[in-house]
Design an enzyme around this catalytic site. Structure first.
Site, short mmCIF file in Angstrom:
data_model
loop_
_atom_site.label_atom_id
_atom_site.label_comp_id
_atom_site.label_asym_id
_atom_site.label_seq_id
_atom_site.Cartn_x
_atom_site.Cartn_y
_atom_site.Cartn_z
N THR A 14 0.83 -1.22 0.00
CA THR A 14 0.00 0.00 0.00
C THR A 14 0.85 1.26 0.00
OG1 THR A 14 -1.75 -1.17 1.18
CG2 THR A 14 -1.79 1.23 1.27
N ARG A 46 8.02 -8.90 -3.53
CA ARG A 46 7.93 -10.35 -3.58
C ARG A 46 7.27 -10.86 -4.86
NH1 ARG A 46 5.48 -11.79 2.28
NH2 ARG A 46 4.29 -9.94 1.76
N GLU A 131 10.43 9.47 9.28
CA GLU A 131 9.23 10.24 9.61
C GLU A 131 7.97 9.40 9.49
OE1 GLU A 131 7.19 12.87 11.16
OE2 GLU A 131 8.98 13.89 10.43
N VAL A 134 6.16 6.87 12.55
CA VAL A 134 5.29 7.27 13.66
C VAL A 134 4.21 8.20 13.15
CG1 VAL A 134 5.16 8.40 15.92
CG2 VAL A 134 7.19 7.06 15.33
N ILE A 138 1.57 12.64 9.77
CA ILE A 138 1.71 13.75 10.72
C ILE A 138 3.20 14.03 10.93
CG2 ILE A 138 1.12 14.60 13.02
CD1 ILE A 138 -1.02 12.41 13.15
N GLY A 189 -11.12 -3.51 6.59
CA GLY A 189 -9.70 -3.33 6.31
C GLY A 189 -8.98 -2.41 7.27
N GLU A 192 -6.01 -5.81 10.91
CA GLU A 192 -5.44 -6.99 10.25
C GLU A 192 -6.21 -8.26 10.63
OE1 GLU A 192 -3.00 -6.80 8.15
OE2 GLU A 192 -2.39 -4.71 8.48
N LYS A 207 6.04 3.02 18.63
CA LYS A 207 6.03 4.44 18.31
C LYS A 207 6.37 5.30 19.52
CE LYS A 207 2.51 3.54 14.81
NZ LYS A 207 1.06 3.64 14.48
#
Length: 429
Positions: A14, A46, A131, A134, A138, A189, A192, A207
């Site tokens: 994604t 993959r 960046e 976390v 943002i 979605g 998981e 985080k």
């Protein structure tokens, strides 16, 4: 023409697909802001045949992901594979050793191996940027590392997992129980198939350990984070919290206590007048409090292809400009090593929920345990018998040392009057 910054991209899920789309869609704008073009020259994943909704034909396909570390003509390796160890860690180590800048969205790897990688990057004089690891899009890493760099920070805390926040705020809005909302989140979605990393607080703890290092100038210490997830939060807890003027949120919270570092991921009752009480759905939010800047609030989408890709490309723009410093705001050798602080010394209020037998004397037993542990009760609510015959008892304590509350719960362990495990949630005051 200025030489482009050449990228090798590992992982085309994604986020990887989002990075390719973003670099193509905003190509000219990014080049102007970076002072040079940013181009993907090689990719690896993959499944070569999978349709990812983006045109990959302009890029060189590399079957051996690890070879991206030393591929000729590459300036930066971007890792979007995931996992704290294995191929991702090998790629990070080898890329930095080869003198390549390295960008990752991998919070688990940074939480467990960030100090090692940062030290290696310093030795090689290359950038290590994360960046996107976390809070998705943002800019909280940049905000703490750069924007708040002149401040001594007292606390850093926030909503660090969008899956948990979606579940809790849906339970809040619709009065449904955890298991039902989790199943819906999986179908949509948002969660998981195996949601344990999220709902048990591990993702948020990764985080938090990174944020604590940046905020306090300390070495990352993931192993000392106290972790409790939301698996045992009931719709009744959320209803009781609302009646008391609170909302339930899973917070990561870190502060320095004396010479120690306190880090905890735990469901909290958040007052309605606090901005975190109004962060809903899958949004994330982080609060930092500095001695000169005051309270800073960072809020936005914490996951997804767009926000996370935005953070990855922001790191690439910094590298293209030559704007980067130590990965954790100061050289690794300057980071302090702090022991885990004794949480028992912290003072605060707490919410306690018991499921008890419907019989005489139960409330007296609970009150006696509180009294003997020097915990004062601010309010107590008892609800009628549930479908299984149990009765819910909810207590809010006055401020007291956390050690005292823990002692009260220990006194009640094994009581035949109490069903299952009591629920403890600290109150954000």
């Amino acid at each position: 023409m200025t030489e482009p910054l050449k990228i090798a991209l590992a992982g085309l899920g994604t986020v990887g697909g989002g990075v390719v789309r973003l670099l193509e869609t905003n190509r000219d704008l990014i080049a102007r802001r970076a002072g040079r073009p940013i181009e993907v020259v090689a990719i690896s994943a993959r499944d070569r045949a999978k349709d990812r909704g983006v045109d990959l034909s302009p890029f060189r396909w590399v079957d051996d992901t690890g070879s991206l570390a030393t591929l000729a003509g590459v300036d930066v390796v971007v890792e979007l594979i995931g996992g704290s160890d294995g191929p991702a860690l090998a790629l990070a180590r080898n890329s930095i050793a080869a003198g390549r800048a390295f960008v990752t969205a991998n919070k688990a790897m940074i939480a467990h191996h960030g100090l090692e990688l940062a030290s290696a990057a310093e030795a090689k004089g290359v950038a290590l940027k994360y960046e996107a690891a976390v809070a998705g899009g943002i800019p909280v890493i940049k905000g703490l590392r750069e924007g708040a760099a002149a401040n001594e920070l007292a606390h850093v805390y926030g909503i660090l997992n969008g899956t948990c926040n979606y579940i809790l705020t849906t339970m809040e809005a619709e009065g449904r129980d955890f298991a039902e909302v989790l199943a819906e989140a999986q179908a949509l979605g948002y969660a998981e198939a195996d949601p344990s990393f999220d709902i048990d607080g591990v993702d948020a703890a990764h985080k938090l350990s990174i944020l604590a290092s940046l905020a306090f100038g300390t070495k990352i210490d993931f192993d000392s984070v106290e972790i409790t997830g939301i698996r045992h939060v009931l719709a009744a807890d959320i209803a009781e919290a609302a009646a008391l003027g609170f909302r339930v949120r899973l917070l990561g919270y870190a502060e320095t206590l004396g010479d120690g570092l306190f880090q905890r991921v735990h469901p909290h009752l958040v007052p309605l007048n606090h901005p975190l009480a109004h962060v809903a759905g899958s949004l994330n939010a982080v609060v930092a409090e500095g001695n000169f800047v005051g309270r800073l609030l960072f809020e936005g989408r914490g996951a997804g292809d767009g926000p996370t890709a935005s953070a990855v490309v922001a790191d690439l723009i910094d590298i293209a400009r030559g704007e980067y410093g130590p990965a954790f705001a100061m050289p690794v050798a300057s980071l302090a090593a702090r022991l885990a602080a004794d949480a028992g010394e912290r003072r605060g209020r707490a919410y306690l929920r018991f499921t008890v037998e419907d019989k005489v004397g139960v409330l007296a037993e609970i009150a006696a345990a509180m009294r003997d542990s020097n915990v004062s009760i601010e309010s107590l609510i008892q609800r009628g018998a549930q479908g299984d015959g149990g009765v819910l008892v909810a207590i809010v304590t006055h401020e007291s040392p956390e050690r005292n509350i823990a002692q009260a719960l220990e006194r009640l362990e094994g009581s035949p009057s109490i069903r299952g495990r009591p629920m403890l949630m600290h109150i954000l005051d």
